[in-house]
Write an enzyme that holds these catalytic residues in place. Structure first.
Site, PDB file in Angstrom:
ATOM      1  N   ASP A  36       0.864  -1.171   0.010  1.00  0.00           N
ATOM      2  CA  ASP A  36       0.104  -0.071   0.193  1.00  0.00           C
ATOM      3  C   ASP A  36       0.858   1.299  -0.169  1.00  0.00           C
ATOM      4  O   ASP A  36       1.757   1.247   0.893  1.00  0.00           O
ATOM      5  CB  ASP A  36      -0.848  -0.024   1.190  1.00  0.00           C
ATOM      6  CG  ASP A  36      -2.276   0.644   1.015  1.00  0.00           C
ATOM      7  OD1 ASP A  36      -2.380   1.623   0.343  1.00  0.00           O
ATOM      8  OD2 ASP A  36      -3.079   0.054   1.704  1.00  0.00           O
TER       9      ASP A  36
ATOM     10  N   HIS B  71     -10.834  -2.410   4.008  1.00  0.00           N
ATOM     11  CA  HIS B  71     -10.829  -1.938   5.439  1.00  0.00           C
ATOM     12  C   HIS B  71     -11.356  -0.460   5.674  1.00  0.00           C
ATOM     13  O   HIS B  71     -11.490  -0.123   6.954  1.00  0.00           O
ATOM     14  CB  HIS B  71      -9.175  -1.621   5.655  1.00  0.00           C
ATOM     15  CG  HIS B  71      -8.578  -0.541   4.884  1.00  0.00           C
ATOM     16  ND1 HIS B  71      -8.528  -0.853   3.464  1.00  0.00           N
ATOM     17  CD2 HIS B  71      -8.243   0.635   5.117  1.00  0.00           C
ATOM     18  CE1 HIS B  71      -8.011   0.433   3.230  1.00  0.00           C
ATOM     19  NE2 HIS B  71      -7.923   1.249   4.153  1.00  0.00           N
ATOM     20  N   ASP B  72     -12.159   0.019   4.792  1.00  0.00           N
ATOM     21  CA  ASP B  72     -12.901   1.389   5.128  1.00  0.00           C
ATOM     22  C   ASP B  72     -14.309   0.884   4.978  1.00  0.00           C
ATOM     23  O   ASP B  72     -15.035   2.130   5.428  1.00  0.00           O
ATOM     24  CB  ASP B  72     -12.565   2.370   4.093  1.00  0.00           C
ATOM     25  CG  ASP B  72     -11.107   2.897   4.115  1.00  0.00           C
ATOM     26  OD1 ASP B  72     -10.411   2.759   5.291  1.00  0.00           O
ATOM     27  OD2 ASP B  72     -10.368   2.969   3.133  1.00  0.00           O
TER      28      ASP B  72
HETATM   29  C1  NOJ Z   1      -7.988   5.860   2.063  1.00  0.00           C
HETATM   30  C2  NOJ Z   1      -7.280   4.705   2.817  1.00  0.00           C
HETATM   31  O1  NOJ Z   1      -8.082   3.583   2.553  1.00  0.00           O
HETATM   32  C3  NOJ Z   1      -7.767   5.153   4.524  1.00  0.00           C
HETATM   33  O2  NOJ Z   1      -7.750   4.019   5.152  1.00  0.00           O
HETATM   34  C4  NOJ Z   1      -7.145   6.077   4.792  1.00  0.00           C
HETATM   35  O3  NOJ Z   1      -7.862   6.645   6.046  1.00  0.00           O
HETATM   36  C5  NOJ Z   1      -7.341   7.283   3.862  1.00  0.00           C
HETATM   37  N1  NOJ Z   1      -7.088   6.761   2.459  1.00  0.00           N
HETATM   38  C6  NOJ Z   1      -6.281   8.341   4.014  1.00  0.00           C
HETATM   39  O4  NOJ Z   1      -4.925   7.822   3.849  1.00  0.00           O
END
Ligand code: NOJ
Length: 534
Positions: free
Chosen positions: A98, A310-311
Site C-alpha cells: 500500500d 478496510h474502510d
Molecule cells: C484511504 C485509505 O483507504 C483510508 O484508510 C485512509 O484513512 C485514507 N485513504 C487516508 O490515507
C-alpha cells in the site's frame, strides 16, 4: 487484448493489524501472515495487498507513514518482510504494498524539518499558505493547520497529523520515486496507491480530486518506477467516472493497471451528503451502475471488482442478510460480482462471511474517522443514538475486527489482548468454513478457480438481461460460441426468472442452493450457467 497477469488474477486484501498475531502482543504481524500463506493458497488467490506496514504513529492506522522504507516494529522486521515476499513467491502469490504518497505522517522526518523553517529544503515538500481557505478535510473540519514556527498553514486533506505532500515539487517527486524503486527491487508484485486522485490538487482553486496535472504525474511515475517491472498498480480513485478511468488505465496511457472506484459502493448514501447519511439500496440502481462500468470500460480500461475493504462495512451486514441468510446472501453477492470483467478483490474474512460488529458507545470505537464525525455532528445537534446508528452501519471498525480463525478464546487471532475486540462467534470461523464443503469459503474457491479456467469470465462481452422484478438481477457474458448467464435474487423474498432460450447444453457452473434451477428463485438464490454451441 487480455495479456496481463493481473487481468486474470484475484487479489486478497490483508489488514495486517487484524489478520494473525504471532508474538501475542494483540497486533497482527508479518510472521502471522507467513503462517497463513497455505490457507491463502488453498483459497487460490494470486496476490496479497497489505494495508500499510511501515512505521507510523497510527493516527490513521498506518495511513500516516513516518518512514517509507522501514517496517513498523509491531509488524516485524525488514527480514520478515523479505521472508514474506519469498515465501509467497514460492506459492506463486505476489505481495502488493500500500503506497500512501498523497500525504505522510507529521512525524515523518521530511515534515519535522519542513515545519522548522521556510528555508528548510524540505519545507516545499508540503503545501503551505499564509491564510487558510474553505477546504475541508475528508475527516471533517478545516483542511489547514497553523504552524507558529513558520507563521503559515499547511494543508491536510485528512487528519491534521497527515500533511499533504506537494506534488508540484520535482525534488519531492524524485524522493518518492526512489522509495518506490527500493520496494520494486525487493521483488514486490505492485502497489495499491492510496487516494491517488488527490495528488494533482490545486488548493487555491479548491480543486482536490482529478487536478489538471494528475495524469502527468502518473505518467512520470510510471516511467520512473513501475513501468520497468511486470507489476500491478491499482489506484484508489473515489472521483473516477468511466471516462476518467480510461485515462488511468487505458492500455496506451502508461499510467496504472486499474482503478478502484466506489460508485456502486456509494449507492446507499444520500446524494450530495456524506457516507453517514444513509438511504436504502435499490438493487436495480446497483445493477445499472455496475453494468455501466462493465460496458463503458470494455476494451478501454480496467476496473476492480469489490464489495469490501478496510474502510467499508461488511457487505453481508450491508446489502446481504446477516440474520437468517448469512451464508446464502454472501454467496449471492460473490456470484453476482465474480462473473464480471475486472480484477476481483476479497477482503480478509469476506470468504468466511464475517459481519459487522455493533458497538453501544463511542468509547468502544477506535477509528479516527468515526470519532471526528461523532464529535462534529454532536456539536451540530445530532443525538448520540443517531450517531451510533451511523457508526454501526458505516464505521470503518466494522471491517477491522480481528480475523476469526477458530473457536478458541480469541478466535485464534492472538493469545494476548487484541487491539480491537474479537467478534467471537460459534458459527463464523475459518475452521468451520474449511470443514463444511458447502461453505462460503468453497464458493469463493470455486469462483477463483472458474476465473482461471474460463476465458469468457475474463474477456466476454457484457450485456444486461432485463427482468420483471427489481430485485432479480441478470446479466450475460458472450464470446463467439459461448454464453454465460448469471442470475441472482438480491432479496429475502422469492423472485422469478426463466431463461429465454434454455439451450439444452447449459452447464451449471455454480449455484448457492442444492436444488434444481426453477423459474421461482428462493431468497438470495444465485447461479451461473454456461451455454456452448457445438
Ligand atoms: C484511504 C485509505 O483507504 C483510508 O484508510 C485512509 O484513512 C485514507 N485513504 C487516508 O490515507
Amino acid at each position: 487484448m487480455i495479456t496481463k497477469w493481473w487481468q486474470k488474477a484475484v487479489i486478497y486484501q490483508i489488514y495486517p493489524r487484524s489478520f494473525q498475531d504471532s508474538n501475542q502482543d494483540g497486533i497482527g504481524d508479518l510472521p502471522g501472515i507467513i503462517f497463513r500463506l497455505d490457507y491463502l493458497k488453498k483459497l487460490g488467490v494470486d496476490a496479497l495487498w497489505l494495508s500499510p506496514v511501515y512505521p507510523s504513529p497510527n493516527r490513521d492506522n498506518g495511513y500516516d507513514i513516518s518512514d517509507y522504507q522501514g517496517i513498523a516494529a509491531e509488524y516485524g522486521t525488514m527480514e520478515d518482510m523479505e521472508r514474506l515476499i519469498e515465501e509467497a513467491r514460492k506459492r506463486e502469490i505476489k505481495i502488493i504494498m500500500d503506497l500512501v504518497v498523497n500525504h505522510t505522517s507529521d512525524q515523518h522526518p521530511w515534515f519535522k524539518e519542513a515545519k522548522k523553517s521556510s528555508e528548510s529544503p524540505y519545507h516545499d515538500f508540503y503545501i503551505w499558505r499564509e491564510e487558510p481557505n474553505e477546504l475541508i478535510s475528508n475527516f471533517g473540519g478545516s483542511a489547514w493547520t497553523f504552524v507558529p514556527e513558520v507563521g503559515k498553514y499547511y494543508l491536510h486533506l485528512h487528519a491534521k497529523e497527515q500533511p499533504d505532500l506537494n506534488w508540484e515539487n520535482p525534488q519531492m517527486r524524485k524522493a518518492i520515486y526512489a522509495m518506490m524503486n527500493y520496494w520494486l527491487a525487493k521483488g514486490i508484485g505492485g502497489f495499491r496507491l492510496d487516494v491517488i486522485d488527490l495528488i494533482g490538487k490545486e488548493p487555491d482553486r479548491l480543486i482536490t480530486k482529478n487536478g489538471p496535472k494528475l495524469h502527468d504525474y502518473l505518467q512520470e511515475m510510471h516511467r520512473e518506477t513501475f513501468g520497468n517491472y511486470n507489476v500491478v498498480t491499482v489506484g484508489e480513485t473515489w472521483g473516477a467516472t468511466p471516462e476518467i478511468a480510461q485515462l488511468y488505465s487505458g492500455e496506451c496511457r502508461e499510467e496504472l493497471s486499474m482503478v478502484f472506484q466506489f460508485e456502486h459502493i456509494s449507492l446507499d448514501k444520500q446524494t450530495g451528503k456524506r457516507k453517514w447519511d444513509l438511504k436504502e439500496l435499490n438493487p436495480q440502481e446497483l445493477h445499472q451502475v455496475l453494468s455501466k462500468w462493465q460496458v463503458e470500460l470494455q476494451g478501454k480500461g480496467w476496473n476492480s471488482l469489490f464489495w469490501n475493504n478496510h474502510d467499508l462495512p461488511r457487505i453481508i451486514s450491508r446489502w446481504g442478510n446477516d440474520d437468517h441468510y448469512r451464508e446464502l446472501s454472501g454467496k449471492m453477492l460473490a456470484i453476482y460480482l465474480h462473473f464480471m470483467q475486472g480484477t476481483p478483490y476479497i477482503y480478509q474474512g469476506e470468504e468466511i462471511g464475517m459481519i459487522n460488529y455493533p458497538v453501544a458507545s463511542i468509547e468502544e470505537v477506535d477509528d479516527i474517522e468515526s470519532h471526528q464525525m461523532y464529535a462534529s455532528r454532536l456539536k451540530a445537534g445530532y443525538t448520540k443514538e443517531e450517531l451510533l446508528a451511523s457508526i454501526n452501519a458505516k464505521g470503518r471498525d466494522n471491517a477491522r475486527h480481528p480475523m476469526l480463525w477458530d473457536d478458541s478464546k480469541q478466535a485464534g487471532f492472538t493469545k494476548g489482548t487484541p487491539w480491537l475486540p474479537v467478534a467471537i462467534s460459534s458459527e463464523i470461523s475459518v475452521k468451520n468454513a474449511l470443514a463444511d464443503p458447502n461453505s462460503l469459503f468453497y464458493t469463493y474457491q470455486r469462483l477463483i478457480q472458474l476465473r482461471k479456467e474460463l476465458p469468457i469470465i475474463i474477456e466476454g462481452n457484457y450485456r444486461v438481461i432485463p427482468t420483471e422484478e427489481s430485485h432479480v438481477l441478470v446479466y450475460e457474458r458472450l464470446l463467439p460460441g459461448q454464453r454465460l448467464v448469471v442470475v441472482v435474487n438480491f432479496s429475502n423474498q422469492v423472485g422469478h426468472f426463466s431463461l429465454e432460450h434454455p439451450e439444452k447444453s447449459g452447464v451449471v457452473l455454480i449455484h448457492n442452493y442444492q436444488q434444481e434451477i426453477k423459474e421461482q428463485l428462493a431468497p438470495y438464490e444465485a447461479y451461473a450457467i454456461l451455454y456452448t454451441k457445438n
